[in-house]
Design an enzyme around this catalytic site. Structure first.
Site, PDB file in Angstrom:
ATOM      1  N   HIS A 131      42.153 -33.810  23.066  1.00  0.00           N
ATOM      2  CA  HIS A 131      41.026 -34.236  22.237  1.00  0.00           C
ATOM      3  C   HIS A 131      40.777 -35.740  22.386  1.00  0.00           C
ATOM      4  CE1 HIS A 131      38.578 -34.341  18.458  1.00  0.00           C
ATOM      5  NE2 HIS A 131      39.118 -35.544  18.364  1.00  0.00           N
ATOM      6  N   GLU A 132      41.830 -36.531  22.323  1.00  0.00           N
ATOM      7  CA  GLU A 132      41.662 -37.984  22.386  1.00  0.00           C
ATOM      8  C   GLU A 132      41.211 -38.443  23.773  1.00  0.00           C
ATOM      9  OE1 GLU A 132      41.608 -39.770  19.780  1.00  0.00           O
ATOM     10  OE2 GLU A 132      42.340 -38.174  18.457  1.00  0.00           O
ATOM     11  N   HIS A 135      37.530 -37.966  24.219  1.00  0.00           N
ATOM     12  CA  HIS A 135      36.691 -39.039  23.675  1.00  0.00           C
ATOM     13  C   HIS A 135      36.396 -40.085  24.751  1.00  0.00           C
ATOM     14  CE1 HIS A 135      36.185 -38.095  19.482  1.00  0.00           C
ATOM     15  NE2 HIS A 135      37.468 -38.074  19.204  1.00  0.00           N
ATOM     16  N   GLU A 195      33.245 -35.593  17.427  1.00  0.00           N
ATOM     17  CA  GLU A 195      34.501 -34.898  17.178  1.00  0.00           C
ATOM     18  C   GLU A 195      34.451 -33.458  17.692  1.00  0.00           C
ATOM     19  OE1 GLU A 195      37.548 -35.674  15.693  1.00  0.00           O
ATOM     20  OE2 GLU A 195      36.903 -37.729  16.002  1.00  0.00           O
TER      21      GLU A 195
END
Length: 267
Positions: A131-132, A135, A195
């Site tokens: 997920h990070e 980004h 997100e």
């Protein structure tokens, strides 16, 4: 005199609008974005922010934890195409009870030891790291800074923070734009759209690395327990609610292709 000032102001605004229009691009999921900063500028800012964090936060010296986190992070980043603005990913574990992790432009990944109490196995940790990293791949930090630039609230970032000499004065503002606002109190990390996009990209990334995407569901159940039901209503938050996140991930997992890579056994 008034006419001259008025004209100059509008020319400046017009130039900024033209720059924004010419900087339109699409995220990896096809969403329209305005991107005003180059990859090299963002990598420079990410590296500066990361060095600042390493000076102000306690870095973990626990060999076992560092080996484990780096193993999972390496498996994720090996699935990322080579980036033009940096050569390799750096992983640092911070000794802190924060349930948090982040990735910055320039290939910087930070994990707080408190996260390991919630992400209880390597697949759940891979969920967070996927997920990070997503980004970064989706240019979300660049998008936030560009939006601030257009609304004139981020002029200090573009004029000062991207230069080595001026970075310190606007450190908090720059870090907030990169999604480090939780630590520095400038802004919430990312909006709901970003997100959700990072969730979708992140589980695909972890699945490519051989981790079990179904564990992303358990991760967010763990997160919900940790928050103790104190999460604000979704409409009052920039983040999707835990329930919405779980439902969206459940649907997305069903659409994932079957990848042949096996995840390493990180210990």
């Amino acid at each position: 005199m008034f006419f001259s000032s008025f004209s100059f102001k509008h020319v400046a605004i017009g130039s900024l609008m033209i720059s924004a229009l010419t900087a339109c691009s699409s995220s990896p999921t096809g969403r329209s974005q305005v991107i005003l900063f180059s990859d090299s500028e963002m990598s420079q800012l990410g590296a500066q922010s990361f060095e600042q964090l390493k000076q102000t936060e306690k870095v973990s010296t626990n060999v076992k934890i560092n080996t484990y986190v780096t193993c999972v992070a390496d498996a994720i980043t090996q699935q990322v195409p080579k980036q033009a603005s940096f050569d390799s990913w750096e992983v640092v574990v911070f000794d802190s009870p924060q349930v948090n992790a982040f990735a910055l432009p320039g290939g910087k990944i930070g994990v707080y030891t408190g996260l390991l109490n919630v992400a209880t196995n390597q697949d759940q940790l891979a969920t967070v790291l996927g997920h990070e990293v997503a980004h970064v791949l989706a240019n979300h930090g660049n998008e936030r800074m560009s939006r601030s630039q257009i609304t004139n609230t981020g002029l200090q970032i573009s004029d000062v923070a991207l230069s080595t000499t001026g970075y310190g004065e606007y450190r908090d503002l720059a870090m907030g734009a990169l999604g480090l606002g939780v630590q520095y109190g400038i802004t919430l990390p990312y909006g709901r759209t970003q997100e959700t996009e990072a969730d979708i990209m992140g589980i695909d990334l972890m699945a490519k690395a051989g981790f079990d995407p179904n564990q992303s569901i358990q991760l967010w159940k763990n997160m919900a327990k940790t928050s103790g039901g104190n999460q604000p209503p979704e409409l009052l938050s920039t983040h999707p609610s835990h329930g919405t996140r779980i439902n969206d991930l459940t649907s997305e997992i069903k659409r994932l292709p079957k990848y042949s890579v096996k995840a390493p056994q990180c210990q």
